[in-house]
Scaffold this motif. Structure first.
Motif, PDB file in Angstrom:
ATOM      1  N   CYS A 180     128.656  -5.779  83.046  1.00  0.00           N
ATOM      2  CA  CYS A 180     129.801  -6.726  83.333  1.00  0.00           C
ATOM      3  C   CYS A 180     130.076  -7.708  82.097  1.00  0.00           C
ATOM      4  N   ARG A 183     130.561  -7.180  76.078  1.00  0.00           N
ATOM      5  CA  ARG A 183     131.909  -6.852  75.678  1.00  0.00           C
ATOM      6  C   ARG A 183     132.116  -5.647  75.070  1.00  0.00           C
ATOM      7  N   HIS A 186     132.752  -2.983  77.413  1.00  0.00           N
ATOM      8  CA  HIS A 186     134.194  -3.200  77.872  1.00  0.00           C
ATOM      9  C   HIS A 186     135.294  -2.517  76.784  1.00  0.00           C
ATOM     10  N   VAL A 194     135.887  -3.467  83.047  1.00  0.00           N
ATOM     11  CA  VAL A 194     136.494  -4.925  83.739  1.00  0.00           C
ATOM     12  C   VAL A 194     136.906  -4.980  84.841  1.00  0.00           C
ATOM     13  N   TRP A 206     132.811 -12.250  85.921  1.00  0.00           N
ATOM     14  CA  TRP A 206     132.353 -12.589  84.638  1.00  0.00           C
ATOM     15  C   TRP A 206     131.301 -13.864  84.574  1.00  0.00           C
TER      16      TRP A 206
END
Length: 325
Positions: A180, A183, A186, A194, A206
Motif C-alpha cells: 500500500c 506508488r 499502484h 489504492v 496511506w
C-alpha cells in the motif's frame, strides 16, 4: 503484471498487521470494587471521552482536583476493551477515562479529535493536576500525533499532557503494508491497490505505511510534554490461544520490535524505551491473562501507585475476576 499480482496478494495482510486481535470482554463486572477513587465533584460531557465501557451515556464523573489518565484503544477497539485496565487504575485510587474514535479514520483526524477532547478535559481540571495519556497499538500513533509541534493543520494544545505512554505502537510503519506504500504497485495495478487498501484499512491506509509523511516526519513533541514512555513488546514466540493439548492455535504477534523503534521518534530526550517480552494483546490484558507486565512497568515508572501489601490478595482476586476465563 507480476508486481501487480504481488501487490494485490500482499494488501490483505494489512488487516492482520495493522490491528490487534479484538479482545473479548468478560461479562458481569458491575459492582466490582472501585478501590480508593476520590469523590467526584463534577460530571462532564466531552465529545469522544467517556467511561471505559460501551454504555450509551458517555457522560462521566470525575474529581477535577486529582490526576487522571486518558486511555486510548487500538484498532478494532473501543472504550469497553479497556474497561478492565480502567478497573486496575480504580483499585489503586487513580482516575481514568477512555477516548473513543473510529479506527478507520485518518490518523490526523483522530489525533485532532483527541486534541479537542484533551483541551476540554484540561479546562475542567485544576491547573496543577496531572493529565496523562496511555495508548495501545494504533492508538499510540494517534496519541503522539496529538502532542507534537508544527502539525500540518497548525493546531496545538494549550494544556499538554504530563506523560504519554505508548504500548506496542508501530512508529516505523508496517512492513506488511508495504504494497500500500508502493506508488509503483499502484501504477502497475492501475490504481486497483489504492481502492483495496482503502477498503481494508479506511482513510488511514496511506498513513500507516513506512513511506508516508506521517511516519517519516513524525514531528517533535511539544516542549511541555514531560515524558514519552514507549513500551516496546517483543512479540516473537507469543501465543494468544492454545488448544487442549497446549498447541498454539492463534499467535499474539502483530508488530515486530523493529516496527516499534524509530529514530525520528526515539531521538528526543523526552523519550525512553522499555522493552518487554509480551504478546500484542497480552500486554494490555485479554480474557485469559491480566496485564501483569504492563502493571509492573507502570508501577516502576511511577505512573501507577504501588499495590499496598495488605491489599495484594484483594488485587489478585480482582485480576482473576477481570481476566479469568
Amino acid at each position: 503484471m507480476t508486481a501487480t499480482r504481488f501487490g494485490l496478494a500482499a494488501v490483505p495482510l494489512m488487516l492482520l498487521a495493522a490491528c490487534a486481535i479484538p479482545r473479548i470482554e468478560p461479562e458481569g463486572l458491575e459492582g466490582i470494587d472501585d478501590g480508593l477513587l476520590p469523590e467526584p465533584n463534577a460530571r462532564l460531557a466531552i465529545e469522544s471521552l467517556g467511561p471505559c465501557s460501551d454504555v450509551p451515556d458517555r457522560q462521566f464523573s470525575i474529581n477535577t482536583g486529582e490526576p487522571v489518565t486518558v486511555l486510548v484503544h487500538g484498532c478494532y477497539g473501543s472504550a469497553g476493551r479497556l474497561r478492565s485496565l480502567s478497573q486496575v487504575y480504580a483499585f489503586h485510587g487513580q482516575q481514568s477515562v477512555c477516548f473513543s474514535y473510529d479506527d478507520r479514520d485518518s490518523l490526523e483526524v483522530s489525533s485532532r479529535q483527541l486534541m479537542t477532547a484533551l483541551e476540554a478535559l484540561g479546562e475542567a481540571m485544576d491547573d496543577d493536576v496531572a493529565v496523562n495519556v496511555l495508548a495501545h497499538s494504533q492508538g499510540g500513533l494517534v496519541a503522539r500525533r496529538a502532542v507534537i509541534e508544527d502539525r500540518p493543520d497548525g493546531l496545538t494544545l494549550s494544556r499538554v499532557p504530563n506523560d504519554l505512554v505508548t504500548v506496542a505502537t508501530p512508529f516505523a510503519g508496517i512492513p506488511a503494508a508495504s504494497a500500500c506504500g508502493s506508488r509503483l504497485t499502484h501504477v502497475l495495478s492501475l490504481g486497483i491497490t489504492v481502492g483495496i487498501c482503502r477498503y481494508i484499512s479506511g482513510d488511514k491506509w496511506w498513513e500507516i505505511t513506512a513511506a508516508s509523511d506521517f511516519i517519516q516526519q513524525p514531528g517533535a513533541p511539544l516542549p511541555e510534554l514531560e515524558r514519552h514512555l514507549k513500551v516496546v513488546t517483543d512479540e516473537r514466540d507469543t501465543c494468544r490461544v492454545k488448544d487442549d493439548r497446549g498447541r498454539c492455535i492463534s499467535r499474539d504477534g502483530v508488530f515486530g520490535v523493529a516496527e516499534q523503534y524509530h529514530p525520528p521518534v526515539d531521538r528526543f530526550p523526552v523519550v525512553s524505551n522499555v522493552q518487554v517480552e509480551a504478546g500484542h494483546v497480552e500486554i494490555v490484558g485479554d480474557a485469559r491473562r491480566p496485564p501483569v507486565k504492563l502493571i509492573e512497568i507502570l508501577q516502576v515508572e511511577g505512573l501507577l501507585a504501588p499495590t499496598p501489601p495488605d491489599r495484594q490478595a484483594a488485587f489478585e482476586a480482582l485480576l482473576a475476576r477481570l481476566y479469568g476465563p
